[in-house]
Motif scaffolding. Structure first.
Motif, short mmCIF file in Angstrom:
data_model
loop_
_atom_site.label_atom_id
_atom_site.label_comp_id
_atom_site.label_asym_id
_atom_site.label_seq_id
_atom_site.Cartn_x
_atom_site.Cartn_y
_atom_site.Cartn_z
N HIS A 60 9.54 -6.56 -3.42
CA HIS A 60 10.73 -6.61 -4.30
C HIS A 60 11.83 -5.68 -3.80
N ARG A 61 11.48 -4.58 -3.13
CA ARG A 61 12.49 -3.68 -2.56
C ARG A 61 13.11 -4.29 -1.30
N MET A 62 12.37 -5.11 -0.60
CA MET A 62 12.93 -5.82 0.54
C MET A 62 13.85 -6.94 0.04
N ASP A 63 13.41 -7.62 -1.02
CA ASP A 63 14.20 -8.72 -1.58
C ASP A 63 15.53 -8.24 -2.15
N ASP A 64 15.54 -7.04 -2.77
CA ASP A 64 16.79 -6.56 -3.37
C ASP A 64 17.68 -5.82 -2.36
N GLY A 65 17.22 -5.73 -1.11
CA GLY A 65 18.04 -5.12 -0.06
C GLY A 65 17.89 -3.62 0.09
N SER A 66 17.05 -3.00 -0.74
CA SER A 66 16.84 -1.55 -0.62
C SER A 66 16.21 -1.21 0.72
N ILE A 67 15.32 -2.08 1.19
CA ILE A 67 14.69 -1.90 2.49
C ILE A 67 15.16 -3.04 3.38
N HIS A 68 15.82 -2.69 4.46
CA HIS A 68 16.29 -3.70 5.41
C HIS A 68 15.20 -4.02 6.42
N ALA A 69 14.47 -3.01 6.86
CA ALA A 69 13.40 -3.20 7.84
C ALA A 69 12.25 -2.24 7.52
N LEU A 70 11.04 -2.74 7.68
CA LEU A 70 9.85 -1.92 7.45
C LEU A 70 8.86 -2.19 8.56
N SER A 71 8.61 -1.18 9.39
CA SER A 71 7.54 -1.31 10.37
C SER A 71 6.29 -0.69 9.77
N VAL A 72 5.15 -1.28 10.09
CA VAL A 72 3.90 -0.88 9.45
C VAL A 72 2.85 -0.61 10.52
N LYS A 73 2.15 0.50 10.34
CA LYS A 73 0.98 0.81 11.15
C LYS A 73 -0.17 0.99 10.17
N THR A 74 -1.29 0.27 10.41
CA THR A 74 -2.41 0.34 9.48
C THR A 74 -3.71 0.60 10.23
N GLU A 75 -4.65 1.17 9.48
CA GLU A 75 -6.03 1.27 9.96
C GLU A 75 -6.95 1.45 8.76
N PRO A 76 -8.18 0.96 8.88
CA PRO A 76 -9.13 1.12 7.79
C PRO A 76 -9.44 2.60 7.55
N LEU A 77 -9.75 2.93 6.33
CA LEU A 77 -10.12 4.28 5.95
C LEU A 77 -11.54 4.22 5.41
N GLY A 78 -12.40 4.99 6.00
CA GLY A 78 -13.75 5.00 5.47
C GLY A 78 -14.82 4.95 6.50
#
Length: 78
Positions: A60-78
């Motif tokens: 919803h923050r991307m849709d309303d323009g608050s976030i123009h670009a979001l790069s993501v780095k993920t990894e499992p925890l546990g």
């Protein structure tokens, strides 16, 4: 309107309970962000699915323009 880093971090944390989330502003404009997320929910999921889980939390923050670009780095925890 730019995103609030604490709000974005909280949205991701709430969507992925038990996760470790770091959100940084890549450009100083608060609309190009990078999220590093470690979450137990990622176990057994493809990287694409992990990224979708993160992005859906803030869509919803991307849709309303608050976030123009979001790069993501993920990894499992546990």
């Amino acid at each position: 309107m730019a995103a609030d880093l604490a709000e974005i971090q909280q949205l991701i944390s709430e969507a992925l309970p038990g996760s470790e989330v770091e959100v940084i502003d890549e450009t100083g404009t608060l609309d190009h962000l990078r999220a590093t997320v470690r979450a137990p929910q990622f176990e057994g999921k493809s990287r694409i699915d992990q990224h979708r889980m993160v992005k859906s939390a803030v869509q919803h923050r991307m849709d309303d323009g608050s976030i123009h670009a979001l790069s993501v780095k993920t990894e499992p925890l546990g």
